[in-house]
Design an enzyme around this catalytic site. Structure first.
Site, PDB file in Angstrom:
ATOM      1  N   ASN A  30       0.863  -1.183   0.000  1.00 24.93           N
ATOM      2  CA  ASN A  30       0.000   0.000   0.000  1.00 24.93           C
ATOM      3  C   ASN A  30       0.901   1.236   0.000  1.00 24.93           C
ATOM      4  O   ASN A  30       1.446   1.603   1.047  1.00 24.93           O
ATOM      5  CB  ASN A  30      -0.898  -0.031   1.247  1.00 24.93           C
ATOM      6  CG  ASN A  30      -1.772   1.201   1.353  1.00 24.93           C
ATOM      7  OD1 ASN A  30      -1.841   2.012   0.431  1.00 24.93           O
ATOM      8  ND2 ASN A  30      -2.453   1.342   2.483  1.00 24.93           N
ATOM      9  N   TRP A  31       1.054   1.830  -1.179  1.00 28.45           N
ATOM     10  CA  TRP A  31       1.981   2.968  -1.288  1.00 28.45           C
ATOM     11  C   TRP A  31       1.372   4.246  -0.706  1.00 28.45           C
ATOM     12  O   TRP A  31       2.061   5.237  -0.565  1.00 28.45           O
ATOM     13  CB  TRP A  31       2.366   3.201  -2.755  1.00 28.45           C
ATOM     14  CG  TRP A  31       3.253   2.144  -3.346  1.00 28.45           C
ATOM     15  CD1 TRP A  31       3.654   0.969  -2.770  1.00 28.45           C
ATOM     16  CD2 TRP A  31       3.854   2.172  -4.646  1.00 28.45           C
ATOM     17  NE1 TRP A  31       4.457   0.268  -3.631  1.00 28.45           N
ATOM     18  CE2 TRP A  31       4.591   0.973  -4.792  1.00 28.45           C
ATOM     19  CE3 TRP A  31       3.823   3.079  -5.710  1.00 28.45           C
ATOM     20  CZ2 TRP A  31       5.309   0.675  -5.950  1.00 28.45           C
ATOM     21  CZ3 TRP A  31       4.537   2.771  -6.874  1.00 28.45           C
ATOM     22  CH2 TRP A  31       5.273   1.594  -6.997  1.00 28.45           C
ATOM     23  N   LYS A  32       0.078   4.222  -0.410  1.00 27.05           N
ATOM     24  CA  LYS A  32      -0.611   5.423   0.105  1.00 27.05           C
ATOM     25  C   LYS A  32      -0.322   6.610  -0.825  1.00 27.05           C
ATOM     26  O   LYS A  32      -0.196   6.436  -2.021  1.00 27.05           O
ATOM     27  CB  LYS A  32      -0.213   5.683   1.556  1.00 27.05           C
ATOM     28  CG  LYS A  32      -0.383   4.428   2.427  1.00 27.05           C
ATOM     29  CD  LYS A  32      -0.296   4.696   3.891  1.00 27.05           C
ATOM     30  CE  LYS A  32      -0.488   3.386   4.650  1.00 27.05           C
ATOM     31  NZ  LYS A  32      -0.544   3.552   6.083  1.00 27.05           N
ATOM     32  N   HIS A 119      -9.845   1.094   4.242  1.00 32.67           N
ATOM     33  CA  HIS A 119      -8.638   1.370   5.032  1.00 32.67           C
ATOM     34  C   HIS A 119      -8.984   2.353   6.150  1.00 32.67           C
ATOM     35  O   HIS A 119      -9.754   3.288   5.943  1.00 32.67           O
ATOM     36  CB  HIS A 119      -7.532   1.927   4.131  1.00 32.67           C
ATOM     37  CG  HIS A 119      -6.209   1.952   4.825  1.00 32.67           C
ATOM     38  ND1 HIS A 119      -5.873   2.918   5.748  1.00 32.67           N
ATOM     39  CD2 HIS A 119      -5.152   1.103   4.761  1.00 32.67           C
ATOM     40  CE1 HIS A 119      -4.657   2.663   6.211  1.00 32.67           C
ATOM     41  NE2 HIS A 119      -4.191   1.571   5.628  1.00 32.67           N
ATOM     42  N   GLU A 121      -7.475   4.778   7.370  1.00 30.15           N
ATOM     43  CA  GLU A 121      -7.214   6.198   7.070  1.00 30.15           C
ATOM     44  C   GLU A 121      -8.392   6.798   6.313  1.00 30.15           C
ATOM     45  O   GLU A 121      -8.740   7.963   6.507  1.00 30.15           O
ATOM     46  CB  GLU A 121      -5.895   6.333   6.286  1.00 30.15           C
ATOM     47  CG  GLU A 121      -4.698   6.116   7.207  1.00 30.15           C
ATOM     48  CD  GLU A 121      -3.427   5.652   6.513  1.00 30.15           C
ATOM     49  OE1 GLU A 121      -3.358   5.691   5.263  1.00 30.15           O
ATOM     50  OE2 GLU A 121      -2.493   5.247   7.232  1.00 30.15           O
ATOM     51  N   GLU A 191      -6.020  -4.842  10.325  1.00 26.49           N
ATOM     52  CA  GLU A 191      -5.048  -3.783  10.585  1.00 26.49           C
ATOM     53  C   GLU A 191      -5.441  -3.024  11.860  1.00 26.49           C
ATOM     54  O   GLU A 191      -6.261  -2.096  11.798  1.00 26.49           O
ATOM     55  CB  GLU A 191      -4.996  -2.807   9.409  1.00 26.49           C
ATOM     56  CG  GLU A 191      -4.538  -3.438   8.108  1.00 26.49           C
ATOM     57  CD  GLU A 191      -3.854  -2.427   7.199  1.00 26.49           C
ATOM     58  OE1 GLU A 191      -2.766  -2.724   6.725  1.00 26.49           O
ATOM     59  OE2 GLU A 191      -4.415  -1.332   6.988  1.00 26.49           O
ATOM     60  N   GLY A 197       1.660   2.505  10.809  1.00 29.47           N
ATOM     61  CA  GLY A 197       2.602   3.622  10.670  1.00 29.47           C
ATOM     62  C   GLY A 197       3.229   4.056  11.983  1.00 29.47           C
ATOM     63  O   GLY A 197       3.866   5.099  12.054  1.00 29.47           O
ATOM     64  N   SER A 233       2.705  -1.918  10.582  1.00 30.75           N
ATOM     65  CA  SER A 233       4.149  -1.928  10.889  1.00 30.75           C
ATOM     66  C   SER A 233       4.815  -3.274  10.589  1.00 30.75           C
ATOM     67  O   SER A 233       5.687  -3.718  11.333  1.00 30.75           O
ATOM     68  CB  SER A 233       4.398  -1.495  12.331  1.00 30.75           C
ATOM     69  OG  SER A 233       3.954  -0.146  12.505  1.00 30.75           O
ATOM     70  N   GLY A 255       4.612   1.501   4.934  1.00 22.63           N
ATOM     71  CA  GLY A 255       5.937   2.117   4.887  1.00 22.63           C
ATOM     72  C   GLY A 255       7.038   1.234   4.322  1.00 22.63           C
ATOM     73  O   GLY A 255       7.845   1.685   3.497  1.00 22.63           O
TER      74      GLY A 255
HETATM   75  P1  PGA Z   1       2.296   0.464   7.749  1.00 17.89           P
HETATM   76  O1  PGA Z   1       0.896   0.650   7.015  1.00 17.89           O
HETATM   77  O2  PGA Z   1       2.905  -0.824   7.237  1.00 17.89           O
HETATM   78  O3  PGA Z   1       3.103   1.671   7.351  1.00 17.89           O
HETATM   79  O4  PGA Z   1       2.024   0.409   9.209  1.00 17.89           O
HETATM   80  C1  PGA Z   1       0.035  -0.428   6.776  1.00 17.89           C
HETATM   81  C2  PGA Z   1      -1.227   0.055   6.114  1.00 17.89           C
HETATM   82  O5  PGA Z   1      -1.702   1.143   6.446  1.00 17.89           O
HETATM   83  O6  PGA Z   1      -1.797  -0.630   5.240  1.00 17.89           O
END
Ligand code: PGA
Length: 277
Positions: A30-32, A119, A121, A191, A197, A233, A255
């Protein structure tokens, strides 16, 4: 036969089906809202070089999910390397007056195979509800996309104890997942919001406990045996132990997916974990 996963008792048949137990692990990036065109191209190139030397076909499914504007540009290289191309969201309608939105059919048009939905976010920043996510999922699956459906609890929910957050997770999962989907069409990504993150990964016990529950809910309430990924993470140095848990069918990586050597180490861990199954 009963499995004992960190104290969670579950009949083996409730999480693994002999027909599908040895299915490939799924590693999704997931490059966001990261990477410009050049960065993304270098990343895909480095991943392609790695996969040419260390093929994973049949053992690990890999998806990269770049930001919308670059999807079409990475399509050729991703597919040539045997990776799926994914988007990070889509609208619930096929077309319409929805300024700024993108439909599942459009994603399919530009070569996408996968879409991440729900997600945390987006649930937080765009007030996406379970009902909205369920409607998006239905459209995405109808368009022929594989959906990675994200669920997870906030820290405040977890701190109330498992008798509180596990039922909340069940409600979130079932309300976000419409009836009538098939195993090949959807994966679930657990998640925990507090692990995204933050560098704070859930412990193996915490991951196992929730994955056992999610598999159980999917099996008993929907007769589904979806792959359940862990996200939050995941890094090169913890991927192997997470992927070695028998109830973990893959990882959703934020990340650590932005650095090719780190992401390729995670792919390698998935291949290793697959061989051990
Ligand atoms: P992260 O993000 O690996 O940076 O914690 C995971 C995600 O949001 O899918």
């Amino acid at each position: 036969m009963e499995g004992d996963f960190y104290g969670c008792k579950l009949a083996a048949s409730e999480y693994s089906d002999p027909m599908t137990a040895k299915r490939p692990l799924f590693v999704a990036a997931n490059w966001k809202m990261h990477t410009r065109l050049v960065d993304g191209r270098v990343l895909v190139q480095e991943m392609s070089d790695y996969l040419r030397q260390a093929p994973v076909a049949g053992a690990v499914d890999i998806a990269i999910c770049p930001p919308f504007p670059y999807l079409h540009m990475h399509e050729g290289a991703a597919h040539q390397a045997g990776m799926w191309l994914g988007a990070q969201d889509c609208h619930a309608a096929d077309d319409g007056a929805f300024t700024g939105d993108v439909s599942a059919a459009m994603l399919k048009d530009v070569g996408c195979d996968v879409v991440i939905l729900g997600h945390s976010e987006r649930r937080a920043l765009h007030q996406e509800t379970d009902a909205m996510i369920s409607a998006k999922l239905r459209t995405a699956v109808a368009a022929g996309l594989h959906v990675i459906l994200c669920v997870g609890e906030a820290l405040a929910q977890r701190e109330l104890g498992k008798e509180h957050f596990l039922p909340q997770l069940e409600t979130q999962l079932l309300a976000s997942l419409p009836e009538g989907v098939a195993d090949a069409q959807v994966s679930v990504a657990y998640e925990p919001i507090w692990a995204i993150g933050t560098g704070k990964t859930a412990t193996l016990e915490e991951i196992s406990e929730v994955h056992v529950q999610l598999h159980h809910i999917l099996r008993t309430k929907r007769n589904l045996n979806l792959r359940v990924l862990y996200g939050g993470s995941v890094k090169a140095n913890n991927a192997l132990e997470i992927l070695s848990l028998p109830v973990v069918d893959g990882v959703l990586v934020g990340g650590a997916s932005l650095k090719a050597p780190e992401f390729c180490t995670i792919i390698n861990a998935a291949q290793h974990a697959y061989r051990q199954r």
